[in-house]
Scaffold this motif. Structure first.
Motif, PDB file in Angstrom:
ATOM      1  N   UNK A  56      44.429  24.554  45.232  1.00 30.64           N
ATOM      2  CA  UNK A  56      45.107  25.759  44.771  1.00 30.64           C
ATOM      3  C   UNK A  56      44.299  26.531  43.736  1.00 30.64           C
ATOM      4  N   UNK A  57      43.236  25.951  43.251  1.00 33.10           N
ATOM      5  CA  UNK A  57      42.467  26.596  42.197  1.00 33.10           C
ATOM      6  C   UNK A  57      41.298  27.377  42.784  1.00 33.10           C
ATOM      7  N   UNK A  58      41.383  28.672  42.646  1.00 30.69           N
ATOM      8  CA  UNK A  58      40.313  29.527  43.132  1.00 30.69           C
ATOM      9  C   UNK A  58      39.477  29.961  41.932  1.00 30.69           C
ATOM     10  N   UNK A  59      38.195  29.893  42.076  1.00 29.42           N
ATOM     11  CA  UNK A  59      37.299  30.375  41.039  1.00 29.42           C
ATOM     12  C   UNK A  59      36.980  31.829  41.342  1.00 29.42           C
ATOM     13  N   UNK A  60      37.396  32.702  40.431  1.00 28.09           N
ATOM     14  CA  UNK A  60      37.223  34.136  40.623  1.00 28.09           C
ATOM     15  C   UNK A  60      35.935  34.586  39.959  1.00 28.09           C
ATOM     16  N   UNK A  65      37.692  39.727  40.155  1.00 27.26           N
ATOM     17  CA  UNK A  65      38.715  40.039  39.158  1.00 27.26           C
ATOM     18  C   UNK A  65      38.847  41.549  38.990  1.00 27.26           C
ATOM     19  N   UNK A  66      37.704  42.210  38.868  1.00 26.27           N
ATOM     20  CA  UNK A  66      37.711  43.661  38.697  1.00 26.27           C
ATOM     21  C   UNK A  66      38.358  44.346  39.897  1.00 26.27           C
ATOM     22  N   UNK A  67      38.013  43.894  41.094  1.00 28.39           N
ATOM     23  CA  UNK A  67      38.563  44.493  42.309  1.00 28.39           C
ATOM     24  C   UNK A  67      40.080  44.333  42.359  1.00 28.39           C
ATOM     25  N   UNK A  68      40.572  43.169  41.981  1.00 30.51           N
ATOM     26  CA  UNK A  68      42.014  42.923  41.982  1.00 30.51           C
ATOM     27  C   UNK A  68      42.716  43.797  40.952  1.00 30.51           C
ATOM     28  N   UNK A  69      42.166  43.885  39.754  1.00 33.88           N
ATOM     29  CA  UNK A  69      42.756  44.724  38.708  1.00 33.88           C
ATOM     30  C   UNK A  69      42.741  46.185  39.129  1.00 33.88           C
ATOM     31  N   UNK A  70      41.652  46.623  39.735  1.00 35.07           N
ATOM     32  CA  UNK A  70      41.554  48.012  40.189  1.00 35.07           C
ATOM     33  C   UNK A  70      42.614  48.322  41.237  1.00 35.07           C
ATOM     34  N   UNK A  71      42.876  47.382  42.143  1.00 34.03           N
ATOM     35  CA  UNK A  71      43.918  47.590  43.160  1.00 34.03           C
ATOM     36  C   UNK A  71      45.296  47.697  42.517  1.00 34.03           C
ATOM     37  N   UNK A  73      46.017  48.605  39.407  1.00 34.42           N
ATOM     38  CA  UNK A  73      46.102  49.862  38.657  1.00 34.42           C
ATOM     39  C   UNK A  73      46.246  51.061  39.591  1.00 34.42           C
ATOM     40  N   UNK A  74      45.661  50.989  40.766  1.00 31.92           N
ATOM     41  CA  UNK A  74      45.755  52.071  41.740  1.00 31.92           C
ATOM     42  C   UNK A  74      47.082  52.043  42.496  1.00 31.92           C
ATOM     43  N   UNK A  75      47.844  50.972  42.323  1.00 32.70           N
ATOM     44  CA  UNK A  75      49.129  50.860  43.009  1.00 32.70           C
ATOM     45  C   UNK A  75      49.003  50.368  44.432  1.00 32.70           C
ATOM     46  N   UNK A  76      47.843  49.877  44.807  1.00 36.52           N
ATOM     47  CA  UNK A  76      47.621  49.414  46.175  1.00 36.52           C
ATOM     48  C   UNK A  76      48.223  48.027  46.376  1.00 36.52           C
ATOM     49  N   UNK A  77      48.108  47.207  45.396  1.00 33.53           N
ATOM     50  CA  UNK A  77      48.573  45.815  45.530  1.00 33.53           C
ATOM     51  C   UNK A  77      49.794  45.590  44.692  1.00 33.53           C
TER      52      UNK A  77
END
Length: 77
Positions: A56-60, A65-71, A73-77
């Motif tokens: 269950x532990x994913x190393x990001x 991390x940046x891509x996930x945060x950007x999504x 903030x953009x309201x995509x995710x």
């Protein structure tokens, strides 16, 4: 309650021999027997490796991390 892969395999093998393993404390015998039957069906449909716990532990990475945060903030995710 989580059981080790080795314990699950032992329970499945005993079940196939027509025997029941000793029921652990903190669980009723009926629920434990039902759990073993589920493990047997999982093993029959897939393979014994399906009884292993998934990692269950994913190393990001920083980029991930940046891509996930950007999504977010953009309201995509």
């Amino acid at each position: 309650m989580k059981y080790s892969y080795k314990f699950k395999r032992q329970c499945v093998e005993l079940y196939r021999q027509g025997k029941w393993p000793e029921t652990p404390k903190d669980i009723t015998e009926k629920n434990f027997h039902n759990t073993i039957r589920v493990w047997v069906r999982i093993e029959d449909k897939c393979d014994p490796e399906a009884l292993r716990h998934k990692n269950q532990r994913k190393t990001w990475s920083a980029e991930e991390k940046y891509e996930l945060v950007a999504k977010v903030l953009a309201g995509v995710h």
